[in-house]
Motif scaffolding. Structure first.
Motif, PDB file in Angstrom:
ATOM      1  N   ASN A  31       0.826  -1.213   0.000  1.00 43.68           N
ATOM      2  CA  ASN A  31       0.000   0.000   0.000  1.00 43.68           C
ATOM      3  C   ASN A  31       0.857   1.259   0.000  1.00 43.68           C
ATOM      4  OD1 ASN A  31      -2.664  -0.992  -0.186  1.00 43.68           O
ATOM      5  ND2 ASN A  31      -2.566  -1.682   1.955  1.00 43.68           N
ATOM      6  N   LYS A  49       2.030   1.807  -3.505  1.00 40.54           N
ATOM      7  CA  LYS A  49       0.949   2.349  -4.334  1.00 40.54           C
ATOM      8  C   LYS A  49       0.745   3.843  -4.049  1.00 40.54           C
ATOM      9  CE  LYS A  49      -2.554  -0.783  -4.033  1.00 40.54           C
ATOM     10  NZ  LYS A  49      -3.767  -1.495  -4.398  1.00 40.54           N
ATOM     11  N   LYS A  53       3.096   1.600  -9.883  1.00 37.61           N
ATOM     12  CA  LYS A  53       2.031   0.838 -10.537  1.00 37.61           C
ATOM     13  C   LYS A  53       2.591  -0.435 -11.167  1.00 37.61           C
ATOM     14  CE  LYS A  53       0.628   4.625 -12.890  1.00 37.61           C
ATOM     15  NZ  LYS A  53       1.366   5.612 -12.128  1.00 37.61           N
ATOM     16  N   LYS A  54       1.684  -1.277 -11.565  1.00 37.81           N
ATOM     17  CA  LYS A  54       2.056  -2.509 -12.263  1.00 37.81           C
ATOM     18  C   LYS A  54       3.052  -2.213 -13.396  1.00 37.81           C
ATOM     19  CE  LYS A  54       0.114  -6.230 -14.997  1.00 37.81           C
ATOM     20  NZ  LYS A  54      -1.048  -6.914 -15.506  1.00 37.81           N
ATOM     21  N   ILE A  87       1.818  -6.000  -6.080  1.00 37.36           N
ATOM     22  CA  ILE A  87       1.155  -4.981  -6.909  1.00 37.36           C
ATOM     23  C   ILE A  87       1.617  -5.042  -8.364  1.00 37.36           C
ATOM     24  CG2 ILE A  87       0.778  -3.460  -4.930  1.00 37.36           C
ATOM     25  CD1 ILE A  87       3.062  -1.684  -6.034  1.00 37.36           C
ATOM     26  N   CYS A 103      -4.301  -5.467   1.027  1.00 41.47           N
ATOM     27  CA  CYS A 103      -3.982  -4.929  -0.295  1.00 41.47           C
ATOM     28  C   CYS A 103      -4.287  -6.013  -1.315  1.00 41.47           C
ATOM     29  CB  CYS A 103      -2.511  -4.526  -0.387  1.00 41.47           C
ATOM     30  SG  CYS A 103      -2.041  -3.976  -2.036  1.00 41.47           S
ATOM     31  N   GLU A 162      -2.553  -7.809  -7.316  1.00 42.53           N
ATOM     32  CA  GLU A 162      -2.699  -7.503  -8.744  1.00 42.53           C
ATOM     33  C   GLU A 162      -2.693  -8.832  -9.501  1.00 42.53           C
ATOM     34  OE1 GLU A 162      -2.566  -4.104  -9.856  1.00 42.53           O
ATOM     35  OE2 GLU A 162      -3.140  -4.885 -11.821  1.00 42.53           O
TER      36      GLU A 162
END
Ligand code: WT7
Length: 635
Positions: free
Chosen positions: A110, A113, A118-119, A143, A234, A237
């Protein structure tokens, strides 16, 4: 599933044969039964070594942290996932349970992020061997950010090269690190590195040594206050099977390190499967790998392989000789370690201390002893086997590489009879080949050649970060349709493999993979140096040490030699790190060269090894007369 734990030699051969005859069915079965998939694959394998392009479990969706953490919560929530043993033995060990790991990874994820990661973004992790290192790695994976861990012993130049090569957006580091009775100013190194890294937007700093460091306004943030505020949930992803999981640099034949790219599903399946079988890990065993997470061994066999199996993995911050040379044995005794995995260089250094220190501790918990990183010599093998293993714990001499992602040739303990200095048999799914100088595969036993792999395995690196051409040239162009390892090997009368060493310009020093080119580049930066050539020579503890032949711009002035030696090693320390320092430096008038201007390292290697009886054909040299000079100077 019956073939997840191999129990006897016949079963090994049976499973091995299946993995070769029907690789897709074989790996599909392993993948089906042991992992958590958000979506199953459409195709198990597609490959073409001529491009090269390799895809495993295409179409599948997953997150590796759900496999390494979440799915254990119901049954192993209170089990220790990471057992942290600090540098200082007076400081108490920390047992991080799977539940706590889940919360800490999510908090860190978290924070990442919140910082805009980001990814697909690259995050450089330059953290010593403390829990936050493993947590940062897993948080990136959570993530979908691509982690690039840089060993926290590398210099600021080595760090900035790696940060820039993969365009990292963030660095996670610590104020400093403990190493025996010393501390290292990590943040200072990062600050220096970042002077030449314009892409870095933020630096998160773990407090470890509580030193007074510089925090750059708007760029640097202490991690703990951010973690305190972060949520323990979290969502993971969801990644594609072939999405990159991480980049890890390894040295090569040019100064630029190679950013090996490992992807998600195949890497997970193979590291998990190999961990369980190569170490014969059983529930409630305590497993310890002494490598640093900055190397592939730590990625695959401290973090991903063990955690995918719900294992307890020891993470040790310190060094083998602090507070004394009994530290490893003390830790094994204290935590009742069952599988112990280390490098020959450590074994040799510890063996040199004799057996009294070992005998002070209770090592009866040990079931399996592992070795990795370089060939293990006969003497070290016997000491490890007799003194540490008391002749009852099989040694697994595991051969593999950063590029292979996981163990490739190894005995399976209690299954494969071991043989000193032999890595023995290919692991399940691995198809080695030995190739002669004419490029032909040597069939049958009792042959020696270049070690190649003929068929893809799930954890192989897929490319070099943004340099697919170099990937193809380095690994797939020497021999047609084969992955070339860079190692030589022989196969004995029963089919056991023995790795004989590198056949290229890579030198393995204390288990660290060092290319000659980056070291020569550093040496050549010295204003007095005209040219240099680095070769390896045998060393009692390091296995191989570095020997530098250096020609100076102005000759005939002996007075400066000692200073230049020091300055050269300082340059190497600054550019690469202390691990690459030269043990011997010989100043010489000229280096032997071929007519095309290539330095003949083969001759220099022989002289460094003090084996000048047969130097081979020197007549093709441009300057054959320099060879005798070099021999005379070396004496
Ligand atoms: C090179 C790879 C694999 C993790 C650590 C090193 C040498 C590795 C062995 C072994 C003989 C070995 C090879 C290989 N090597 N293990 N058991 N016996 N040699 O990873 O830094 O990528 O280095 O290490 O020469 O090619 P790496």
């Amino acid at each position: 599933m019956s073939n997840y734990h191999i129990k006897h030699l016949e079963e090994y051969y049976q499973v091995y044969r299946k993995s070769v005859r029907e690789p897709e069915n074989f790996w599909e079965e392993v993948a089906e039964e042991h992992f958590l998939w958000r979506k199953k694959w459409d195709k198990v394998l597609s490959w073409d070594f001529s491009k090269p392009e390799i895809k495993w479990f295409e179409g599948a969706k997953l997150n590796i942290t759900e496999n390494c953490i979440d799915r254990h919560l119901a049954t192993r929530g209170d089990k220790t996932a990471i057992l942290f043993e600090p540098n200082n033995p007076e400081e108490s060990a920390e047992h991080i349970t799977y539940k706590q790991l889940y919360e800490r990874v999510n908090k860190m994820a978290n924070v990442l992020k919140d910082q805009g990661i980001k990814k697909g973004d690259r995050v450089c992790i330059y953290v010593p061997m403390i829990p936050e290192l493993a947590i940062a790695v897993l948080a990136c994976a959570r993530i979908g950010a691509i982690h690039s861990v840089v060993f926290a012993g590398f210099s600021s130049t080595a760090l900035s090269t790696r940060i820039n090569d993969s365009d990292c957006k963030m660095v996670i580091t610590a104020d400093g690190s403990f190493r025996g009775n010393k501390t290292i100013d990590l943040k200072g190194i990062v600050d220096e590195a970042l002077e030449s890294c314009s892409g870095i937007e933020s630096v998160l700093v773990v407090k470890r040594i509580d030193s007074d460091i510089n925090m750059k306004e708007g760029r640097d943030t202490w991690l703990q206050p951010l973690l305190d505020k972060a949520s323990t949930e979290c969502p993971a992803e969801i990644m594609d099977a072939e999405d990159p999981l991480f980049i890890l640099y390894t040295s090569g034949s040019t100064g630029q390190p190679k950013g090996m790219v490992h992807t998600t599903a195949g890497y997970m399946v193979y590291t998990a499967y190999s961990f369980k079988n190569a170490f014969q890990y059983r529930e409630n065993d305590v497993y310890w790998c002494t490598a640093d997470i900055g190397w592939i061994t730590g990625h695959s066999y401290i973090i991903y392989g063990p955690l995918a199996n719900g294992a307890t993995s020891v993470l040790f911050e310190g060094v083998p000789h602090y507070p004394d040379f009994g530290r490893f044995w003390d830790i094994i005794d204290k935590h009742q370690v069952n599988q112990f995995y280390t490098a020959p260089t450590a074994i040799r250094a510890l063996a040199k201390q004799g057996s009294e220190l070992v005998d002070k501790y209770d090592l009866s918990s040990i079931k399996v002893l592992g070795s990795v990183g370089e060939p293990i010599n006969e003497e070290a093998w016997h000491w490890y086997n007799d003194i540490v293993g008391k002749n009852k714990s099989p040694i697994i001499d595991t051969w593999w590489q950063t590029e292979t992602g996981a163990i490739m040739i190894t005995p399976i303990p209690f299954v494969t009879p071991t043989k000193p200095t032999y890595a023995t048999l290919p692991f399940i799914g691995v198809q080695p080949a030995l190739i002669n100088d004419a490029g032909e595969e040597l069939k049958g036993n009792q042959v020696e050649g270049k070690l190649c792999i003929k068929f893809p395995w799930p954890s192989m690196a897929r490319t070099i970060w943004r340099n697919h051409k170099r990937y193809k040239e380095t690994y797939f162009s020497t021999y047609k349709d084969m992955y070339f390892t860079g190692d030589g090997a022989l196969r004995d009368e029963v089919g056991y493999y023995r790795i004989t060493g590198r056949v290229d310009d890579v030198i393995i020093v204390s288990g660290h993979n060092l290319g000659t080119a980056p070291i020569e580049d550093a040496v050549n930066e010295h204003p007095a140096v005209a040219e240099s050539a680095i070769v390896g020579f045998p060393h009692e503890i390091k296995g191989t040490a570095l020997y530098g032949y250096v020609t100076l711009k102005e000759t005939g002035e002996g007075r400066i030699h000692d200073n230049v030696r020091k300055e050269i090693n300082q340059l190497i320390t600054d550019r690469i790190g202390p691990i690459a320092k030269l043990d011997k430096i010989q100043f010489t008038q000229g280096l032997p060269k071929t007519r095309s201007g290539k330095i003949m390292r083969r001759i220099l290697r022989k002289i460094a090894e003090k084996d000048t009886s047969n130097l081979g054909d020197t007549s093709t040299l441009l300057n054959p007369e320099c060879v005798q000079n070099i021999i005379d100077e070396a004496l």
